[in-house]
Scaffold this motif. Structure first.
Motif, PDB file in Angstrom:
ATOM      1  N   ARG A 149      54.397  38.608  41.179  1.00  0.00           N
ATOM      2  CA  ARG A 149      54.583  38.344  42.598  1.00  0.00           C
ATOM      3  C   ARG A 149      53.467  37.432  43.097  1.00  0.00           C
ATOM      4  N   GLU A 150      53.816  36.478  43.919  1.00  0.00           N
ATOM      5  CA  GLU A 150      52.812  35.561  44.453  1.00  0.00           C
ATOM      6  C   GLU A 150      51.950  36.286  45.487  1.00  0.00           C
ATOM      7  N   VAL A 151      50.645  36.291  45.267  1.00  0.00           N
ATOM      8  CA  VAL A 151      49.726  36.970  46.181  1.00  0.00           C
ATOM      9  C   VAL A 151      48.847  35.984  46.938  1.00  0.00           C
ATOM     10  N   ALA A 152      48.901  34.724  46.538  1.00  0.00           N
ATOM     11  CA  ALA A 152      48.186  33.636  47.200  1.00  0.00           C
ATOM     12  C   ALA A 152      48.842  32.342  46.734  1.00  0.00           C
ATOM     13  N   PRO A 153      48.656  31.254  47.451  1.00  0.00           N
ATOM     14  CA  PRO A 153      49.295  30.002  47.027  1.00  0.00           C
ATOM     15  C   PRO A 153      48.945  29.641  45.583  1.00  0.00           C
ATOM     16  N   GLY A 154      49.964  29.527  44.746  1.00  0.00           N
ATOM     17  CA  GLY A 154      49.766  29.166  43.349  1.00  0.00           C
ATOM     18  C   GLY A 154      49.279  30.277  42.460  1.00  0.00           C
ATOM     19  N   LEU A 155      49.143  31.485  43.014  1.00  0.00           N
ATOM     20  CA  LEU A 155      48.594  32.613  42.259  1.00  0.00           C
ATOM     21  C   LEU A 155      49.572  33.778  42.250  1.00  0.00           C
ATOM     22  N   HIS A 156      50.007  34.161  41.048  1.00  0.00           N
ATOM     23  CA  HIS A 156      50.894  35.306  40.866  1.00  0.00           C
ATOM     24  C   HIS A 156      50.132  36.438  40.176  1.00  0.00           C
ATOM     25  N   ALA A 157      50.541  37.665  40.465  1.00  0.00           N
ATOM     26  CA  ALA A 157      49.878  38.836  39.892  1.00  0.00           C
ATOM     27  C   ALA A 157      50.907  39.839  39.411  1.00  0.00           C
ATOM     28  N   MET A 158      50.509  40.641  38.422  1.00  0.00           N
ATOM     29  CA  MET A 158      51.387  41.658  37.848  1.00  0.00           C
ATOM     30  C   MET A 158      50.533  42.738  37.207  1.00  0.00           C
ATOM     31  N   VAL A 159      51.176  43.866  36.881  1.00  0.00           N
ATOM     32  CA  VAL A 159      50.525  44.898  36.072  1.00  0.00           C
ATOM     33  C   VAL A 159      51.358  45.083  34.810  1.00  0.00           C
ATOM     34  N   ALA A 171      38.673  37.173  40.944  1.00  0.00           N
ATOM     35  CA  ALA A 171      37.961  36.017  41.492  1.00  0.00           C
ATOM     36  C   ALA A 171      38.186  34.776  40.639  1.00  0.00           C
ATOM     37  N   LEU A 172      38.222  34.957  39.330  1.00  0.00           N
ATOM     38  CA  LEU A 172      38.460  33.833  38.428  1.00  0.00           C
ATOM     39  C   LEU A 172      39.871  33.271  38.635  1.00  0.00           C
ATOM     40  N   ALA A 173      40.848  34.156  38.786  1.00  0.00           N
ATOM     41  CA  ALA A 173      42.221  33.721  39.035  1.00  0.00           C
ATOM     42  C   ALA A 173      42.335  33.012  40.380  1.00  0.00           C
ATOM     43  N   PHE A 174      41.680  33.554  41.396  1.00  0.00           N
ATOM     44  CA  PHE A 174      41.662  32.916  42.713  1.00  0.00           C
ATOM     45  C   PHE A 174      41.071  31.511  42.629  1.00  0.00           C
ATOM     46  N   LEU A 175      39.973  31.377  41.890  1.00  0.00           N
ATOM     47  CA  LEU A 175      39.320  30.079  41.745  1.00  0.00           C
ATOM     48  C   LEU A 175      40.236  29.079  41.049  1.00  0.00           C
ATOM     49  N   ALA A 176      40.907  29.525  39.975  1.00  0.00           N
ATOM     50  CA  ALA A 176      41.809  28.635  39.241  1.00  0.00           C
ATOM     51  C   ALA A 176      42.944  28.150  40.141  1.00  0.00           C
ATOM     52  N   ALA A 177      43.522  29.057  40.928  1.00  0.00           N
ATOM     53  CA  ALA A 177      44.603  28.672  41.830  1.00  0.00           C
ATOM     54  C   ALA A 177      44.096  27.706  42.892  1.00  0.00           C
ATOM     55  N   ARG A 178      42.898  27.934  43.370  1.00  0.00           N
ATOM     56  CA  ARG A 178      42.312  27.028  44.359  1.00  0.00           C
ATOM     57  C   ARG A 178      42.114  25.625  43.800  1.00  0.00           C
ATOM     58  N   GLU A 179      41.878  25.565  42.480  1.00  0.00           N
ATOM     59  CA  GLU A 179      41.707  24.268  41.819  1.00  0.00           C
ATOM     60  C   GLU A 179      43.043  23.613  41.470  1.00  0.00           C
ATOM     61  N   GLY A 180      44.137  24.214  41.912  1.00  0.00           N
ATOM     62  CA  GLY A 180      45.441  23.612  41.730  1.00  0.00           C
ATOM     63  C   GLY A 180      46.181  24.038  40.481  1.00  0.00           C
ATOM     64  N   LYS A 181      45.698  25.069  39.788  1.00  0.00           N
ATOM     65  CA  LYS A 181      46.362  25.534  38.573  1.00  0.00           C
ATOM     66  C   LYS A 181      47.377  26.621  38.901  1.00  0.00           C
ATOM     67  N   ARG A 182      48.550  26.542  38.264  1.00  0.00           N
ATOM     68  CA  ARG A 182      49.531  27.624  38.361  1.00  0.00           C
ATOM     69  C   ARG A 182      48.960  28.804  37.581  1.00  0.00           C
ATOM     70  N   THR A 183      48.651  29.881  38.279  1.00  0.00           N
ATOM     71  CA  THR A 183      47.860  30.956  37.682  1.00  0.00           C
ATOM     72  C   THR A 183      48.576  32.292  37.759  1.00  0.00           C
ATOM     73  N   LEU A 184      48.494  33.035  36.658  1.00  0.00           N
ATOM     74  CA  LEU A 184      48.964  34.422  36.613  1.00  0.00           C
ATOM     75  C   LEU A 184      47.776  35.307  36.266  1.00  0.00           C
ATOM     76  N   VAL A 185      47.599  36.397  37.012  1.00  0.00           N
ATOM     77  CA  VAL A 185      46.578  37.382  36.678  1.00  0.00           C
ATOM     78  C   VAL A 185      47.284  38.709  36.434  1.00  0.00           C
ATOM     79  N   CYS A 186      46.925  39.364  35.319  1.00  0.00           N
ATOM     80  CA  CYS A 186      47.603  40.598  34.901  1.00  0.00           C
ATOM     81  C   CYS A 186      46.589  41.712  34.718  1.00  0.00           C
ATOM     82  N   GLU A 187      46.869  42.864  35.316  1.00  0.00           N
ATOM     83  CA  GLU A 187      46.044  44.054  35.144  1.00  0.00           C
ATOM     84  C   GLU A 187      46.669  44.908  34.048  1.00  0.00           C
ATOM     85  N   VAL A 188      45.970  45.068  32.947  1.00  0.00           N
ATOM     86  CA  VAL A 188      46.526  45.776  31.788  1.00  0.00           C
ATOM     87  C   VAL A 188      46.589  47.281  32.028  1.00  0.00           C
ATOM     88  N   ASP A 189      45.546  47.859  32.591  1.00  0.00           N
ATOM     89  CA  ASP A 189      45.481  49.315  32.722  1.00  0.00           C
ATOM     90  C   ASP A 189      46.153  49.863  33.973  1.00  0.00           C
TER      91      ASP A 189
END
Length: 312
Positions: A61-71, A24-42
């Protein structure tokens, strides 16, 4: 402000919803126009579920506009490190190097951890993203990960490894860039573990506490006036049930339980607030009465966090 930082580690006791908060925090940051990466460690799959997307990998991989995710994948991180810093061309699995790495990592605590932290700090240093949000390990493991660069630096006095830990620590120890967010729920054990973790962060790492999220806060169903009426009804429970029938009994019991839970959880929230440094924000996220935790839930919690972050 929280979203002005570059690297945020989200942690907490298992089961408190840290993956959902990180998403949710990553989604919010991307919504605010920030280039965002969210990473799941485990790499449990929870992050992919939060965005209702296909399983994630080490490659962003981009999962939403401006938001990338990885493990996270420590072998892939090692491969990338060798390619970038040692200039070793690697194709496929790293074979003997990987086996040697496993041996060294098991013999020298901190090696795997520094590959995790180093990958994330590298994304910040190279300015690939405005904000990197880490769905970090739960309480009990996060301290070792955040303390690894300092531990390795103390062990290795010269050479490439020493140089790498120096720039990592410059990022990790700068509270303007990096912070930890601890997620709790309004219950006795999660609050106790949160306060203990905050103490460990301060004593054993150089990463500043950026905020605490109190997740699953029950709504206040009754104000003082309504509670006074409710107390009167309880005083005349037998008469009320006699007049309205047996159906009134579960309604009264449910309302009584809601008030009791709200009051007891409010006490846990107050205890946590009292144990926090005054400058650390405590952000409340409401309990969502939903069976699934997909994209809709991620957006709702992001909205709740926005209400808290932009009013702190």
């Amino acid at each position: 402000m929280l979203l002005d930082k570059r690297l945020l580690f989200v942690t907490g006791k298992g089961g408190v919803g840290k993956t959902t908060i990180a998403a949710a925090l990553a989604f919010l940051a991307a919504r605010e126009g920030k280039r965002t990466l969210v990473c799941e460690v485990d790499a449990t799959g929870g992050l992919a579920a939060a965005f209702e997307t296909a399983p994630l990998s080490f490659d962003e991989r981009e999962v939403a506009p401006g938001l990338h995710a990885m493990v996270m994948d420590t072998e892939a991180s090692l491969r990338e490190y060798l390619k970038l810093h040692v200039r070793v061309p690697l194709i496929g699995r790293i074979g003997p190097v990987a086996r040697s790495f496993d041996f060294v990592a098991n013999a020298a605590p901190g090696v795997k951890e520094i590959l995790i932290v180093g990958k994330l700090a590298y994304e910040v240093r190279e300015d690939h993203y405005d904000l990197v949000v880490v769905d970090a390990s739960a309480t009990g493991h996060i301290i070792g990960q955040l303390a690894a660069p300092s531990a390795i630096r103390d062990l290795v006095q010269v050479g490439l490894v020493r140089q790498q830990t120096e720039w990592m620590l410059e990022i990790l120890t700068d509270p303007a860039q990096t912070g930890a967010i601890v997620v709790a729920t309004p219950e006795e054990m999660p609050v106790t573990e949160t306060l203990e973790l905050i103490g460990q962060l301060d004593a054993e790492t150089s990463v500043a506490l950026a905020g605490v999220v109190m997740n699953r806060v029950l709504p206040e169903l009754f104000g003082q006036r309504e509670e006074a009426v409710f107390d009167t009804l309880l005083d005349h429970r037998d008469r009320l049930v006699g007049e309205l029938g047996p159906g009134a009994e579960p309604v009264l019991a449910g309302a009584q339980l809601a008030v009791r839970l709200r009051r007891s959880r409010a006490a846990h929230i107050a205890r946590l607030r009292a144990g926090l440094p005054p400058q650390v924000p405590l952000m409340n996220v409401p309990f969502l009465f939903t069976r699934t935790h997909g994209l809709r839930t991620t957006h709702k919690i992001g909205e709740a966090l926005a209400d808290e972050i932009f009013t702190v």
